[in-house]
Motif scaffolding. Structure first.
Motif, PDB file in Angstrom:
ATOM      1  N   THR A   1      -4.187  10.724   7.830  1.00 15.42           N
ATOM      2  CA  THR A   1      -4.400  12.079   6.524  1.00 15.42           C
ATOM      3  C   THR A   1      -3.049  12.788   5.755  1.00 15.42           C
TER       4      THR A   1
ATOM      5  N   GLU B   1      -5.861  -5.282  -1.937  1.00 14.96           N
ATOM      6  CA  GLU B   1      -5.804  -4.965  -2.974  1.00 14.96           C
ATOM      7  C   GLU B   1      -4.588  -5.416  -3.860  1.00 14.96           C
TER       8      GLU B   1
ATOM      9  N   ARG C   1      -6.090  -4.634   4.465  1.00 13.30           N
ATOM     10  CA  ARG C   1      -6.290  -3.946   3.197  1.00 13.30           C
ATOM     11  C   ARG C   1      -5.367  -4.029   1.996  1.00 13.30           C
TER      12      ARG C   1
ATOM     13  N   SER D   1       0.538   5.591   0.588  1.00  9.00           N
ATOM     14  CA  SER D   1      -0.360   6.655   1.343  1.00  9.00           C
ATOM     15  C   SER D   1      -1.489   7.765   0.139  1.00  9.00           C
ATOM     16  N   LYS D   2      -2.096   8.106   0.366  1.00  9.63           N
ATOM     17  CA  LYS D   2      -3.017   8.300  -0.581  1.00  9.63           C
ATOM     18  C   LYS D   2      -3.149  10.102   0.142  1.00  9.63           C
TER      19      LYS D   2
ATOM     20  N   TRP E   1       0.382  12.828   4.565  1.00 15.05           N
ATOM     21  CA  TRP E   1       1.892  11.505   3.655  1.00 15.05           C
ATOM     22  C   TRP E   1       2.855  10.934   5.001  1.00 15.05           C
TER      23      TRP E   1
ATOM     24  N   LEU F   1       0.669  -1.044  -0.128  1.00 19.35           N
ATOM     25  CA  LEU F   1      -0.083  -0.466   0.033  1.00 19.35           C
ATOM     26  C   LEU F   1       0.806   1.208   0.105  1.00 19.35           C
TER      27      LEU F   1
ATOM     28  N   GLU G   1      -6.477   5.346   7.765  1.00 21.44           N
ATOM     29  CA  GLU G   1      -5.007   5.501   6.847  1.00 21.44           C
ATOM     30  C   GLU G   1      -4.893   7.062   7.609  1.00 21.44           C
TER      31      GLU G   1
END
Length: 413
Positions: free
Chosen positions: A176, A140, A136, A79-80, A178, A77, A174
């Motif tokens: 918020t 994915e 998660r 970071s979004k 990075w 995964l 997750e």
């Protein structure tokens, strides 16, 4: 007299049954709840952790070996949140946690982290290459229990195939902002200690035994012992094994105090009940026998006038009381077998309806106590009942020794 004896014997048996049930539940609680001792030391190896776990009094133990690793054939995964995706130290995107027993980890034992499928890491997994992955990461990469994933060591020199044996869900959200990939909750893996050592950075053949300077080391060893009283002995043995300085020794006995100490108090209360009932029963029955002796003065006078021995008269009263005591013991045993379990659950059962200040570990919840009438308990009650019978007849019977037939018959007339 039968009714009074029945009440006394029932209360005595109840006290013994409660004591035995409390002792059984306390022994079970010491095995399941116990006291957690966390030991930390720089350079602590898995081999030393195993030696700590083998010390006397240790019921269960866990060793934690954290390492970093990379992925091969699947995608970790990311970071979004916006940030520098290329930033990092190059040690790998996966945070691999080598453990001996994942059930002893606080997130799992307290239920904040739950298995959604499969199982956790157990001591039987030593020598196997298995993994428990986060939900998660599994979603994915469309991984499930039974699939194989390949994890690469941080230096990129070794790749270890692992079988997925469990999938867990970490409640952490997750971030918020990075965050480096290895700090994301979804990139956490749990593997056996031996597998983590294989993935350890700069590991050679000697390092795999926990003897090299570059080998992965244990961040913490958690030992479960039966009671806080054993902590001092364990500390002394730890000093013999690790040296007197340089290690951190912390005892967590909150769960033990919350659940075991109330059981001990109930057992102590039950013992007090036995003594109080025995003394009160002897006193009450002694008064009853004394009243009976007064009512039967004329009978005693006639028997003494006929040449009956005084000690035989005392024995007669003792036999009468014993004849009443034995059926009372039998009826008390029947009552204990019928109502003992419900009474034990009321006094020793789980108190789930009471608020608690901290979450309770699911694996520390104790089953309702088992209350059963044992022959030994009935024997104790019978022995105390006979003792009460003798005390309650012999002491008032001293008055018989002072009686004279002429004075008795004259007063009666």
């Amino acid at each position: 007299m039968l009714a009074i004896f029945l009440v006394i014997c029932t209360l005595l048996l109840g006290g013994f049954l409660l004591q035995a049930a409390a002792a059984r539940q306390e022994a079970g609680a010491q095995r399941t709840i116990g006291v957690d001792v966390t030991i930390r030391k720089e350079g602590l190896t898995p081999a030393l952790a195993d030696r700590l776990g083998a010390l006397p009094g240790v019921h269960r133990y866990n060793a934690e070996v954290p390492v970093r690793a990379g992925a091969q054939g699947f995608t970790p995964l990311a970071s979004k949140a916006p940030g520098d995706a290329a930033a990092g130290d190059g040690k790998g995107a996966l945070a691999v946690n080598g453990v001996r027993d994942s059930g002893m980890l606080l997130p799992f034992s307290y239920g904040s982290t739950k298995l959604t499928s499969g199982r956790g890491i157990t001591p039987e997994d030593a020598g196997r290459d298995v993994a428990v992955i986060e939900q998660r990461l599994a979603d994915e990469n469309r991984l499930k229990v039974g699939d194989t994933l390949r994890v690469r060591s941080a230096d990129g020199e070794r790749t270890t195939p692992m079988t997925v044996v469990g999938v867990f869900r970490d409640p952490a959200r997750e971030p918020t902002v990075w965050t480096p990939p290895h700090q994301l909750p979804g990139n956490q893996l749990y593997v056996p200690v031996g597998t983590a050592q294989k993935l350890g950075e700069g590991e050679g053949e000697g390092d795999r035994e926990g003897e090299g300077d570059g080998a992965a080391t244990v961040s913490a060893a958690v030992l479960k012992i039966g009671s806080p009283d054993r902590a001092r002995e364990l500390h002394a043995r730890t000093e013999e094994l690790l040296g007197k300085d340089g290690f951190d020794f912390r005892v967590n006995d909150k769960a033990y105090k919350d659940q075991v100490l109330p059981i001990q108090r109930v057992g102590t209360f039950a013992g007090l009940i036995v003594w109080v009932i025995a003394l009160a029963g002897a006193l009450i029955l002694g008064l009853i026998v004394m009243l009976q002796i007064r009512e039967r003065r004329s009978e005693l006078g006639v028997l003494l006038a006929l040449g009956e021995k005084k000690w035989k008269l005392i024995g007669q009263h003792a036999v009468e009381v014993v004849a009443v005591a034995l059926p009372a013991v039998a009826l008390a045993a029947l009552a204990g077998s019928l109502a003992g379990q419900s009474a034990g659950e009321a006094l020793l059962g789980r108190e789930d309806d009471k608020p608690v200040s901290a979450p309770r570990a699911p694996d520390t919840e104790m089953a309702p106590p088992t209350v059963r009438v044992e022959p030994a308990d009935v024997g104790k009650v019978a022995g105390i009942a006979l003792g009460i019978s003798l005390v309650s007849t012999v002491i008032p019977g001293i008055g018989i020794l002072r009686l004279h037939p002429r004075s008795i018959l004259t007063d009666t007339a």
